[in-house]
Design a protein around this motif. Structure first.
Motif, PDB file in Angstrom:
ATOM      1  N   LEU A  13       0.818  -1.207   0.000  1.00 24.56           N
ATOM      2  CA  LEU A  13       0.000   0.000   0.000  1.00 24.56           C
ATOM      3  C   LEU A  13       0.856   1.262   0.000  1.00 24.56           C
ATOM      4  O   LEU A  13       0.521   2.257  -0.651  1.00 24.56           O
ATOM      5  CB  LEU A  13      -0.938  -0.011   1.213  1.00 24.56           C
ATOM      6  N   LYS A  14       1.986   1.225   0.733  1.00 19.26           N
ATOM      7  CA  LYS A  14       2.899   2.369   0.722  1.00 19.26           C
ATOM      8  C   LYS A  14       3.500   2.574  -0.663  1.00 19.26           C
ATOM      9  O   LYS A  14       3.745   3.685  -1.106  1.00 19.26           O
ATOM     10  CB  LYS A  14       4.029   2.150   1.735  1.00 19.26           C
ATOM     11  N   LYS A  15       3.738   1.470  -1.349  1.00 19.33           N
ATOM     12  CA  LYS A  15       4.309   1.518  -2.683  1.00 19.33           C
ATOM     13  C   LYS A  15       3.259   1.896  -3.736  1.00 19.33           C
ATOM     14  O   LYS A  15       3.589   2.216  -4.874  1.00 19.33           O
ATOM     15  CB  LYS A  15       4.911   0.139  -3.015  1.00 19.33           C
ATOM     16  N   LYS A  16       1.975   1.815  -3.326  1.00 14.00           N
ATOM     17  CA  LYS A  16       0.844   2.168  -4.183  1.00 14.00           C
ATOM     18  C   LYS A  16       0.808   1.307  -5.452  1.00 14.00           C
ATOM     19  O   LYS A  16       0.731   1.819  -6.569  1.00 14.00           O
ATOM     20  CB  LYS A  16       0.879   3.664  -4.559  1.00 14.00           C
ATOM     21  N   VAL A  17       0.893  -0.004  -5.228  1.00 19.63           N
ATOM     22  CA  VAL A  17       0.799  -0.949  -6.335  1.00 19.63           C
ATOM     23  C   VAL A  17      -0.267  -1.982  -6.000  1.00 19.63           C
ATOM     24  O   VAL A  17      -0.602  -2.200  -4.828  1.00 19.63           O
ATOM     25  CB  VAL A  17       2.142  -1.660  -6.613  1.00 19.63           C
ATOM     26  N   SER A  18      -0.816  -2.621  -7.026  1.00 20.52           N
ATOM     27  CA  SER A  18      -1.864  -3.632  -6.835  1.00 20.52           C
ATOM     28  C   SER A  18      -1.257  -4.993  -6.531  1.00 20.52           C
ATOM     29  O   SER A  18      -0.063  -5.231  -6.750  1.00 20.52           O
ATOM     30  CB  SER A  18      -2.725  -3.723  -8.101  1.00 20.52           C
ATOM     31  N   GLN A  19      -2.088  -5.891  -6.035  1.00 26.69           N
ATOM     32  CA  GLN A  19      -1.648  -7.259  -5.814  1.00 26.69           C
ATOM     33  C   GLN A  19      -1.225  -7.903  -7.132  1.00 26.69           C
ATOM     34  O   GLN A  19      -0.269  -8.686  -7.170  1.00 26.69           O
ATOM     35  CB  GLN A  19      -2.769  -8.073  -5.165  1.00 26.69           C
ATOM     36  N   GLU A  20      -1.929  -7.566  -8.192  1.00 25.37           N
ATOM     37  CA  GLU A  20      -1.611  -8.100  -9.515  1.00 25.37           C
ATOM     38  C   GLU A  20      -0.200  -7.689  -9.934  1.00 25.37           C
ATOM     39  O   GLU A  20       0.564  -8.509 -10.455  1.00 25.37           O
ATOM     40  CB  GLU A  20      -2.627  -7.582 -10.537  1.00 25.37           C
ATOM     41  N   VAL A  67       6.621  -3.406  10.469  1.00 28.86           N
ATOM     42  CA  VAL A  67       7.154  -2.299   9.681  1.00 28.86           C
ATOM     43  C   VAL A  67       6.161  -1.163   9.532  1.00 28.86           C
ATOM     44  O   VAL A  67       6.527  -0.067   9.096  1.00 28.86           O
ATOM     45  CB  VAL A  67       7.609  -2.778   8.282  1.00 28.86           C
ATOM     46  N   ARG A  68       4.914  -1.373   9.920  1.00 36.29           N
ATOM     47  CA  ARG A  68       3.927  -0.305   9.867  1.00 36.29           C
ATOM     48  C   ARG A  68       4.261   0.818  10.852  1.00 36.29           C
ATOM     49  O   ARG A  68       3.825   1.960  10.677  1.00 36.29           O
ATOM     50  CB  ARG A  68       2.530  -0.849  10.171  1.00 36.29           C
ATOM     51  N   LYS A  69       5.043   0.481  11.880  1.00 31.48           N
ATOM     52  CA  LYS A  69       5.400   1.466  12.905  1.00 31.48           C
ATOM     53  C   LYS A  69       6.675   2.233  12.560  1.00 31.48           C
ATOM     54  O   LYS A  69       7.098   3.099  13.321  1.00 31.48           O
ATOM     55  CB  LYS A  69       5.593   0.762  14.252  1.00 31.48           C
ATOM     56  N   ILE A  70       7.301   1.881  11.419  1.00 32.86           N
ATOM     57  CA  ILE A  70       8.595   2.475  11.070  1.00 32.86           C
ATOM     58  C   ILE A  70       8.460   3.319   9.819  1.00 32.86           C
ATOM     59  O   ILE A  70       8.118   2.797   8.752  1.00 32.86           O
ATOM     60  CB  ILE A  70       9.654   1.391  10.810  1.00 32.86           C
ATOM     61  N   PRO A  71       8.733   4.639   9.883  1.00 31.24           N
ATOM     62  CA  PRO A  71       8.730   5.459   8.666  1.00 31.24           C
ATOM     63  C   PRO A  71       9.831   4.963   7.719  1.00 31.24           C
ATOM     64  O   PRO A  71      10.978   4.790   8.123  1.00 31.24           O
ATOM     65  CB  PRO A  71       9.049   6.869   9.188  1.00 31.24           C
ATOM     66  N   THR A  72       9.488   4.706   6.478  1.00 30.64           N
ATOM     67  CA  THR A  72      10.464   4.141   5.543  1.00 30.64           C
ATOM     68  C   THR A  72      11.645   5.064   5.306  1.00 30.64           C
ATOM     69  O   THR A  72      12.728   4.601   4.956  1.00 30.64           O
ATOM     70  CB  THR A  72       9.790   3.817   4.197  1.00 30.64           C
ATOM     71  N   ASN A  73      11.472   6.371   5.499  1.00 28.87           N
ATOM     72  CA  ASN A  73      12.598   7.289   5.298  1.00 28.87           C
ATOM     73  C   ASN A  73      13.557   7.297   6.483  1.00 28.87           C
ATOM     74  O   ASN A  73      14.549   8.012   6.485  1.00 28.87           O
ATOM     75  CB  ASN A  73      12.107   8.708   5.018  1.00 28.87           C
ATOM     76  N   HIS A  74      13.246   6.512   7.515  1.00 28.71           N
ATOM     77  CA  HIS A  74      14.134   6.397   8.673  1.00 28.71           C
ATOM     78  C   HIS A  74      14.942   5.108   8.630  1.00 28.71           C
ATOM     79  O   HIS A  74      15.533   4.706   9.624  1.00 28.71           O
ATOM     80  CB  HIS A  74      13.332   6.439   9.977  1.00 28.71           C
ATOM     81  N   LEU A  75      14.965   4.446   7.479  1.00 25.58           N
ATOM     82  CA  LEU A  75      15.676   3.184   7.357  1.00 25.58           C
ATOM     83  C   LEU A  75      16.841   3.320   6.387  1.00 25.58           C
ATOM     84  O   LEU A  75      16.743   3.999   5.363  1.00 25.58           O
ATOM     85  CB  LEU A  75      14.726   2.084   6.872  1.00 25.58           C
ATOM     86  N   LEU A  76      17.925   2.698   6.713  1.00 24.57           N
ATOM     87  CA  LEU A  76      19.105   2.685   5.864  1.00 24.57           C
ATOM     88  C   LEU A  76      19.235   1.311   5.244  1.00 24.57           C
ATOM     89  O   LEU A  76      19.415   0.315   5.939  1.00 24.57           O
ATOM     90  CB  LEU A  76      20.367   2.993   6.697  1.00 24.57           C
TER      91      LEU A  76
END
Length: 254
Positions: A13-20, A67-76
């Protein structure tokens, strides 16, 4: 639903892509992928690897951290999706440095890959260090003078074993020895020799497969201001120079 199911759904959902779209990238059918998100089927290892690479996240985080609790921009992101480290910044955008205290040291071996554990460590900011991911580790014992028991070594994260330079000091996190601060030398392609500056402690080898993290020495934070004692090597040099001067004086008198 499992933590893994929640994670891949959240990442999609964060990536905004479908299951397909995800299923196409994994070379599987949509119905098969849907079962992984619904938690009605477990992904085999080969598919698990593909999912980890698709979302650019490590397998251990997919399976063990929400990973829902972690902002993706805070990961290296590190090489080959081996691990993701959280990065926190201050109001000026400077990276915070997490400090592993003596109290927190016992849990670091289990929590080094857990962003929630890392984000709960004490933090400081040292802008003069420059680029890179830094972390502070406590020194124990007297094996690495002049750093004393209780000092904090600030290290810069080393991603590849090939970046290790012979003769420099590093904080090493290993499965067998835990956390140690030593001088390193590459004995073989996949083996490191760990040496103490206090020669009372013998050197020993560690295999690359046993290493979890390597942090290169950048600076230290200590509490003592006492004068460093002269080493035995320096004392011997001065003694030899004094003997040489005396011999020269005797020759000049002859």
């Amino acid at each position: 639903m499992s933590l893994f199911s929640d994670n891949i759904r959240s990442l999609r959902l964060k990536k905004k892509v479908s299951q397909e779209k995800v299923a196409e990238s994994l070379l599987i059918t949509r119905s098969r992928y849907t079962k992984y998100e619904d938690g009605t089927s477990e992904a085999p290892y080969e598919i698990l690897k593909k999912i980890a690479h698709y979302f650019h996240i490590s397998i251990d985080l997919l399976l063990s951290v929400d990973v829902r609790k972690i902002p993706t921009n805070h990961l290296l992101q590190l090489e080959n999706n081996r691990l993701l480290l959280p990065i926190t910044v201050d109001a000026n955008g400077e990276n915070f440095i997490e400090i592993v205290t003596q109290k927190a040291k016992a849990g670091y071996l289990n929590g080094y890959g857990d962003p929630e554990y890392i984000e709960n460590l004490q933090q400081i900011s040292l802008p003069f260090l420059g680029p890179g991911k830094h972390r502070g580790f406590p020194v124990e014992g007297d094996s690495m003078p002049p750093h004393e028991d209780g000092s904090i070594i600030i290290g810069r994260y080393i991603d590849k074993l090939g970046e290790v330079m012979d003769g420099k000091t590093y904080i090493i996190i290993t499965k067998s020895e835990g956390m140690v601060y030593k001088r390193l030398n590459k004995n073989k392609r996949n083996t490191l020799v760990l040496e103490s500056d206090n020669h009372f402690y013998p050197a020993y080898e560690v295999k690359a497969s046993d290493i979890l993290e390597i942090w290169e020495y950048e600076c230290n934070i200590g509490r003592t201001d006492k004068k460093q004692e002269q080493s035995e090597t320096e004392s011997m040099k001065e003694l030899l120079l004094e003997l040489k001067r005396e011999v020269m004086e005797i020759k000049n008198r002859a």
